[in-house]
Design a protein around this motif. Sequence first.
Motif, PDB file in Angstrom:
ATOM      1  N   LEU A 172      48.424  54.950 137.632  1.00 57.65           N
ATOM      2  CA  LEU A 172      48.213  53.833 136.713  1.00 57.65           C
ATOM      3  C   LEU A 172      47.048  54.101 135.758  1.00 57.65           C
ATOM      4  CD1 LEU A 172      48.519  50.915 139.308  1.00 57.65           C
ATOM      5  CD2 LEU A 172      50.326  51.853 137.844  1.00 57.65           C
ATOM      6  N   ALA A 173      46.280  55.147 136.021  1.00 49.49           N
ATOM      7  CA  ALA A 173      45.107  55.481 135.199  1.00 49.49           C
ATOM      8  C   ALA A 173      45.532  56.421 134.078  1.00 49.49           C
ATOM      9  CB  ALA A 173      44.016  56.108 136.061  1.00 49.49           C
ATOM     10  N   LEU A 174      46.328  55.914 133.154  1.00 49.05           N
ATOM     11  CA  LEU A 174      46.939  56.741 132.117  1.00 49.05           C
ATOM     12  C   LEU A 174      46.059  56.820 130.871  1.00 49.05           C
ATOM     13  CD1 LEU A 174      50.604  55.385 132.396  1.00 49.05           C
ATOM     14  CD2 LEU A 174      49.660  57.470 133.418  1.00 49.05           C
ATOM     15  N   ALA A 175      45.893  58.035 130.374  1.00 45.20           N
ATOM     16  CA  ALA A 175      45.132  58.245 129.135  1.00 45.20           C
ATOM     17  C   ALA A 175      46.050  57.984 127.945  1.00 45.20           C
ATOM     18  CB  ALA A 175      44.566  59.656 129.089  1.00 45.20           C
ATOM     19  N   THR A 176      46.217  56.726 127.623  1.00 47.48           N
ATOM     20  CA  THR A 176      47.136  56.296 126.566  1.00 47.48           C
ATOM     21  C   THR A 176      46.528  56.510 125.186  1.00 47.48           C
ATOM     22  OG1 THR A 176      46.237  54.050 126.592  1.00 47.48           O
ATOM     23  CG2 THR A 176      48.066  54.527 128.114  1.00 47.48           C
ATOM     24  N   ASP A 177      47.334  56.258 124.164  1.00 45.42           N
ATOM     25  CA  ASP A 177      46.821  56.349 122.788  1.00 45.42           C
ATOM     26  C   ASP A 177      45.685  55.354 122.568  1.00 45.42           C
ATOM     27  OD1 ASP A 177      48.621  58.336 122.106  1.00 45.42           O
ATOM     28  OD2 ASP A 177      50.109  56.941 121.289  1.00 45.42           O
ATOM     29  N   GLU A 178      45.778  54.191 123.192  1.00 39.67           N
ATOM     30  CA  GLU A 178      44.726  53.181 123.047  1.00 39.67           C
ATOM     31  C   GLU A 178      43.406  53.682 123.631  1.00 39.67           C
ATOM     32  OE1 GLU A 178      43.781  48.523 124.330  1.00 39.67           O
ATOM     33  OE2 GLU A 178      45.627  49.507 124.991  1.00 39.67           O
ATOM     34  N   VAL A 179      43.486  54.328 124.791  1.00 40.99           N
ATOM     35  CA  VAL A 179      42.284  54.902 125.407  1.00 40.99           C
ATOM     36  C   VAL A 179      41.706  55.995 124.514  1.00 40.99           C
ATOM     37  CG1 VAL A 179      41.455  56.279 127.338  1.00 40.99           C
ATOM     38  CG2 VAL A 179      42.980  54.339 127.760  1.00 40.99           C
ATOM     39  N   ALA A 180      42.564  56.866 124.014  1.00 39.98           N
ATOM     40  CA  ALA A 180      42.107  57.953 123.142  1.00 39.98           C
ATOM     41  C   ALA A 180      41.428  57.400 121.892  1.00 39.98           C
ATOM     42  CB  ALA A 180      43.274  58.843 122.768  1.00 39.98           C
ATOM     43  N   ALA A 181      41.960  56.305 121.354  1.00 40.16           N
ATOM     44  CA  ALA A 181      41.373  55.710 120.152  1.00 40.16           C
ATOM     45  C   ALA A 181      39.954  55.201 120.425  1.00 40.16           C
ATOM     46  CB  ALA A 181      42.257  54.572 119.651  1.00 40.16           C
ATOM     47  N   LYS A 182      39.726  54.636 121.598  1.00 43.82           N
ATOM     48  CA  LYS A 182      38.384  54.159 121.941  1.00 43.82           C
ATOM     49  C   LYS A 182      37.402  55.318 122.051  1.00 43.82           C
ATOM     50  CE  LYS A 182      39.904  50.013 124.451  1.00 43.82           C
ATOM     51  NZ  LYS A 182      39.933  49.315 125.766  1.00 43.82           N
ATOM     52  N   ILE A 183      37.858  56.423 122.596  1.00 45.98           N
ATOM     53  CA  ILE A 183      36.978  57.581 122.727  1.00 45.98           C
ATOM     54  C   ILE A 183      36.738  58.226 121.358  1.00 45.98           C
ATOM     55  CG2 ILE A 183      36.786  59.893 123.742  1.00 45.98           C
ATOM     56  CD1 ILE A 183      38.357  58.764 126.148  1.00 45.98           C
ATOM     57  N   GLU A 184      37.768  58.261 120.522  1.00 41.88           N
ATOM     58  CA  GLU A 184      37.605  58.805 119.175  1.00 41.88           C
ATOM     59  C   GLU A 184      36.592  57.993 118.375  1.00 41.88           C
ATOM     60  OE1 GLU A 184      40.395  60.279 115.426  1.00 41.88           O
ATOM     61  OE2 GLU A 184      41.209  58.874 116.901  1.00 41.88           O
ATOM     62  N   ALA A 185      36.588  56.681 118.603  1.00 44.87           N
ATOM     63  CA  ALA A 185      35.668  55.807 117.868  1.00 44.87           C
ATOM     64  C   ALA A 185      34.206  56.058 118.221  1.00 44.87           C
ATOM     65  CB  ALA A 185      36.019  54.339 118.138  1.00 44.87           C
ATOM     66  N   LEU A 186      33.937  56.718 119.340  1.00 43.33           N
ATOM     67  CA  LEU A 186      32.564  57.041 119.704  1.00 43.33           C
ATOM     68  C   LEU A 186      31.952  58.025 118.715  1.00 43.33           C
ATOM     69  CD1 LEU A 186      32.943  57.505 123.581  1.00 43.33           C
ATOM     70  CD2 LEU A 186      32.280  55.439 122.334  1.00 43.33           C
ATOM     71  N   ASP A 187      32.803  58.893 118.154  1.00 36.72           N
ATOM     72  CA  ASP A 187      32.392  59.836 117.107  1.00 36.72           C
ATOM     73  C   ASP A 187      31.225  60.713 117.571  1.00 36.72           C
ATOM     74  OD1 ASP A 187      32.539  61.049 114.616  1.00 36.72           O
ATOM     75  OD2 ASP A 187      31.136  59.641 113.680  1.00 36.72           O
ATOM     76  N   THR A 188      31.404  61.340 118.754  1.00 35.53           N
ATOM     77  CA  THR A 188      30.400  62.265 119.272  1.00 35.53           C
ATOM     78  C   THR A 188      31.083  63.570 119.648  1.00 35.53           C
ATOM     79  OG1 THR A 188      30.680  61.493 121.563  1.00 35.53           O
ATOM     80  CG2 THR A 188      28.992  60.389 120.216  1.00 35.53           C
ATOM     81  N   PRO A 189      30.338  64.668 119.681  1.00 29.40           N
ATOM     82  CA  PRO A 189      30.936  65.930 120.134  1.00 29.40           C
ATOM     83  C   PRO A 189      31.524  65.844 121.541  1.00 29.40           C
ATOM     84  CG  PRO A 189      28.853  66.344 119.026  1.00 29.40           C
ATOM     85  CD  PRO A 189      28.955  64.856 119.174  1.00 29.40           C
ATOM     86  N   LEU A 190      30.864  65.095 122.419  1.00 25.66           N
ATOM     87  CA  LEU A 190      31.392  64.948 123.771  1.00 25.66           C
ATOM     88  C   LEU A 190      32.697  64.170 123.760  1.00 25.66           C
ATOM     89  CD1 LEU A 190      30.953  65.569 126.749  1.00 25.66           C
ATOM     90  CD2 LEU A 190      29.711  63.395 126.949  1.00 25.66           C
TER      91      LEU A 190
END
Length: 320
Positions: free
Chosen positions: A193-211
């Motif tokens: 159930l812990a799926l790395a969905t597009d929504e999750v990826a978008a939140k991480i992309e919004a961090l805008d950091t190298p990590l």
Amino acid sequence: MQKIILDCDPGHDDAIALMLAHGSPDIELVAVTTVGGNAVLEKTTRNALGIMTMAGITDVPVAAGCVRPLIGEGEDADVHGVSGLDGVDLPEPAMELDPRHGVDLIIDTIMEAEPKTISLVPTGPLTNIAMAIRKEPRIIDRVKEVVLMGGGMHVGNWSAVAEFNIKIDPEAAHIVFDAPWEVTMIGLDVTHLALATDEVAAKIEALDTPLGQFVLDLFAFFRQAYHDEQGFDFPPVHDPVAVARIIDPSIVGTVRAPISVEIRGEHTQGMTVTELRPAHIPPDCHTQAAVSLDADRFWDLVVDAIDRLGQEQSSSTQVN
């Protein structure tokens, strides 16, 4: 603050577990040990050092543990690629390995701490943990709890009924589940159930950091590999769910039930047989199995940890 030893075999999802463990303000990561699993020990150890360097985790001792299962030769998990962490370029490690064997680092860390202050979080095969029990049984009474990623009540992924971490070293898993300490099994029933969905990826992309970009690159490879190997549209990120259970137990619902590891069955070796019949659950049952996951709150913890680590790196760069 919860103190943990993370015993891992990086692995894309182990990478996220490392970041969550060090990036959460509620966790003190006191040691990291590696084991052969997703790839051979040399690779999982190199991956752990590289991930930790990338995430700025340079003040935690890291030791290499067991090369192979207690019995048998072991297998690699193809879904992680040839290196065990395909899809990203790792930096050169910024720290040296602890000279101790991983099993000894586990034992020393637990024996030197106050009783019931350190939890074990294994996210790979349980070889190191089983060996630590055999070498120093006194750790059983001193560990606060064991929260492991592995197994499953109703589903397998390395056979019809067995999950990879348990199937690779079922004898070690039998030792760990059978020991008289608190064990929580975070199995495939909830980690799927812990799926790395597009929504999750978008939140991480919004961090805008190298990590954050590093994590997105991890997800990209893992997503394609899981689609090709197991037919998932989005990859399940198993291992950090065990860390999340330590941070906030309410995120992962559990039921108390006896859990036995099948070590003899021709078709069922590595199966985690979970006894759910109420009349067969003793009052002193010391094992429990995960049955539910609040995925939104789980991913909030992960994204916050990645953000926190990324901001710490930015602040360190500015100071230097």
